[in-house]
Design a protein around this motif. Structure first.
Motif, short mmCIF file in Angstrom:
data_model
loop_
_atom_site.label_atom_id
_atom_site.label_comp_id
_atom_site.label_asym_id
_atom_site.label_seq_id
_atom_site.Cartn_x
_atom_site.Cartn_y
_atom_site.Cartn_z
N VAL A 1 1.02 -1.23 0.12
CA VAL A 1 0.04 0.01 0.04
C VAL A 1 0.90 1.06 -0.24
O VAL A 1 0.74 2.17 -0.86
N ASN A 2 1.86 1.43 0.71
CA ASN A 2 2.81 2.41 0.97
C ASN A 2 3.65 2.69 -0.42
O ASN A 2 3.81 3.80 -0.82
N ALA A 3 4.15 1.68 -1.18
CA ALA A 3 4.74 1.61 -2.31
C ALA A 3 3.86 2.41 -3.35
O ALA A 3 4.33 3.18 -4.04
N VAL A 4 2.53 2.46 -3.31
CA VAL A 4 1.60 3.01 -4.21
C VAL A 4 1.24 4.37 -3.76
O VAL A 4 1.05 5.31 -4.53
N THR A 5 1.16 4.38 -2.47
CA THR A 5 0.57 5.96 -1.87
C THR A 5 1.29 6.53 -1.46
O THR A 5 0.96 7.95 -1.26
N PHE A 6 2.67 6.19 -0.87
CA PHE A 6 3.13 7.30 0.15
C PHE A 6 4.17 8.32 -0.75
O PHE A 6 4.70 7.87 -1.68
N PRO A 7 3.87 9.68 -0.54
CA PRO A 7 4.27 10.65 -1.51
C PRO A 7 5.88 10.85 -1.18
O PRO A 7 6.33 10.24 -0.11
N ARG A 8 6.50 11.12 -2.33
CA ARG A 8 8.05 11.24 -2.26
C ARG A 8 8.50 12.65 -2.78
O ARG A 8 7.77 13.13 -3.49
N LEU A 9 9.58 13.20 -1.99
CA LEU A 9 9.96 14.37 -2.49
C LEU A 9 10.38 14.08 -4.27
O LEU A 9 11.21 13.27 -4.38
N SER A 10 10.48 15.26 -4.95
CA SER A 10 10.75 15.17 -6.23
C SER A 10 11.26 16.31 -6.80
O SER A 10 10.71 17.83 -6.29
N GLY A 11 12.23 16.71 -7.63
CA GLY A 11 12.65 17.90 -8.05
C GLY A 11 14.19 18.11 -8.50
O GLY A 11 14.79 16.83 -8.27
N LYS A 12 14.55 18.88 -9.20
CA LYS A 12 15.94 18.96 -9.61
C LYS A 12 16.81 19.40 -8.73
O LYS A 12 16.48 20.39 -7.59
N ASP B 1 22.56 15.54 11.26
CA ASP B 1 23.20 14.62 10.67
C ASP B 1 22.43 14.27 9.32
O ASP B 1 22.45 13.31 8.82
N VAL B 2 21.34 15.19 9.09
CA VAL B 2 20.45 14.99 7.98
C VAL B 2 21.17 15.74 6.98
O VAL B 2 21.39 16.96 7.01
N THR B 3 21.19 15.23 5.52
CA THR B 3 21.58 15.98 4.46
C THR B 3 20.70 16.19 3.47
O THR B 3 20.07 15.49 2.92
N TRP B 4 20.93 17.46 3.19
CA TRP B 4 19.65 18.07 2.27
C TRP B 4 20.47 18.35 0.71
O TRP B 4 21.52 19.21 0.90
N GLU B 5 20.09 17.60 -0.23
CA GLU B 5 20.73 17.81 -1.48
C GLU B 5 20.28 19.23 -2.02
O GLU B 5 19.21 19.76 -1.62
N ASP B 6 20.77 19.84 -2.90
CA ASP B 6 20.60 20.98 -3.57
C ASP B 6 19.16 20.98 -4.27
O ASP B 6 18.82 19.91 -4.96
N GLY B 7 18.13 21.95 -4.04
CA GLY B 7 16.72 21.81 -4.42
C GLY B 7 16.07 21.03 -3.69
O GLY B 7 14.93 21.17 -3.85
N ALA B 8 16.55 20.47 -2.34
CA ALA B 8 15.47 19.53 -1.39
C ALA B 8 14.55 20.70 -0.73
O ALA B 8 13.33 20.35 -0.79
N GLY C 1 12.00 11.19 1.88
CA GLY C 1 12.83 12.06 1.44
C GLY C 1 13.67 11.70 -0.01
O GLY C 1 14.03 12.68 -0.60
N SER C 2 13.35 10.41 -0.39
CA SER C 2 13.77 9.96 -1.58
C SER C 2 15.23 10.41 -1.76
O SER C 2 16.13 10.02 -0.98
N ASP C 3 15.72 10.77 -2.84
CA ASP C 3 17.14 11.07 -3.20
C ASP C 3 17.56 12.65 -2.85
O ASP C 3 18.62 12.93 -2.99
N LEU C 4 16.57 13.31 -2.21
CA LEU C 4 16.69 14.62 -1.91
C LEU C 4 17.12 14.59 -0.42
O LEU C 4 18.04 15.85 -0.15
#
Length: 367
Positions: free
Chosen positions: A29-40, A137-144, A250-253
């Protein structure tokens, strides 16, 4: 050749199988519904988001800040404030050298835990209309930050919390830290978390973003001043006040490396585990037993069905959180060791007092 199983083993296998299957269902269920951060992934113009205050409570974080703070400073927030919470390792000097505004933390008042008090002080100094607390200890990628704000516009909640993607590098980290994702994503279906009932509430203290008005109306972190596991408590009490919550991966961001060794992981989880089990030592013992029967016992009894279910669960967790590099998938080979690796954590959590970063936490009121 299949070994003969006694009646209690059959009953236990059935219970474990049902539990694993239920968690796999939740993960699907979470694989389909859980939102993820996305962006450049691109740097923002300094100060381009004046309404945002990025707030970092920091106690003995000189090791982490050189890696994480420069990226926070590139997010474009109106201000980045670091509160030095009585550090003994030069945290304040490191933060100033990197370009952040540093606040010296005040002594801990009676009845307060360390992190809620640090966050309360940060909020008092912040100017932004959006208060975003993030661990050192949290890393924010550029654009996060821009991606987080875009997600927040889609889900205009009073509190938006991010579950960062885990980064584990050493064997000791990989033994028990991935279980955080397994337990949270396997037990908490996103559609239920979106409901207004306080019983369905969750948040991750590693990244919690508040709108100023409802945050201050609730008293800020005074709402959870005495809590060790302040994030879940804040989410529940916020919902009790009629406020809305949103959760996003957080995905890749946005990522986090929680611990740098097995010893650190044991100490960190030892501080939080009793609170995570409702403050009840009986529940803590049941949790330890459940982990053993789910992940170690199937290998001892050569129950291939349960082994396959456990591995499927672990694979789904990594697919959902995008932890799919070869070394991250290889963590599945550690599955039978998860329970014994976690035993020191449970023993530590059962003590009357636990310590973390030089502070002692009294758990004598726990059940």
């Amino acid at each position: 050749m299949q070994r003969h199983r006694r009646p209690w083993e059959k009953a236990a296998a059935l219970a474990v199988g049902v539990s694993l299957a239920a968690r796999i269902g939740t993960l699907l269920v979470n694989a389909v519904t859980f939102p993820r951060l996305s962006g450049k992934m691109r740097p923002a113009t300094p100060g381009s988001l004046p309404e945002v205050s990025l707030l970092v409570p920091a106690r003995n974080e000189a090791q982490n800040l050189p890696r994480t703070l420069p990226r926070l400073l590139r997010q474009g927030a109106g201000e980045v404030l670091v509160l030095d919470d009585g550090s003994s390792d030069g945290t304040a000097e490191v933060a100033r050298r990197l370009g952040a505004q540093v606040i010296s933390g005040q002594p801990l008042p009676p009845g307060w835990r360390g992190k809620p008090w640090a966050c309360q002080q940060l909020a008092g100094a912040a100017r932004g209309e959006r208060l975003i607390f993030t661990d050192a200890d949290v890393t924010w990628e550029d654009g996060a930050l821009a991606a987080l704000l875009e997600q927040w516009e889609r889900e205009p909640a009073s509190l938006l919390s991010v579950w960062p993607r885990q980064v584990n590098r050493r064997l000791g980290e990989r033994l028990i830290t991935p279980m955080v994702d397994t337990m949270t994503l396997g037990l908490l279906p996103w559609p239920l978390l979106c409901r207004p009932e306080p019983a369905f509430a969750a948040a991750n203290g590693q990244v919690m973003a508040f709108r100023r008005r409802p945050y201050l109306a609730a008293g800020g972190h005074a709402l959870v001043r005495g809590e060790i596991l302040e994030d879940f408590a804040f989410a529940r009490r916020f919902k009790e006040r009629g406020e809305t919550l949103a959760l996003v991966l957080g995905s890749d961001l946005i990522s986090v490396r929680m611990y740098h060794s097995y010893r650190e992981a044991v100490q960190g989880f030892g501080k939080n585990s009793l609170a995570a089990h409702g403050g009840q030592r009986a529940a803590l013992a049941l949790g330890a037993a459940a982990v053993f029967f789910s992940y170690s016992w199937p290998y001892l009894t050569r129950n291939h069905t349960l082994i396959a279910l456990g591995l499927t669960e672990g694979l789904l967790v990594r697919l959902i959180t995008r932890r799919t590099r070869p070394d991250e998938l290889a963590e599945l080979l550690l599955t039978p060791l998860v329970a014994p690796a976690g035993w020191p954590t449970y023993l530590l959590a059962a003590r009357r007092q636990v310590s973390w970063k030089g502070r002692r936490y009294d758990q004598s009121q726990a059940g």
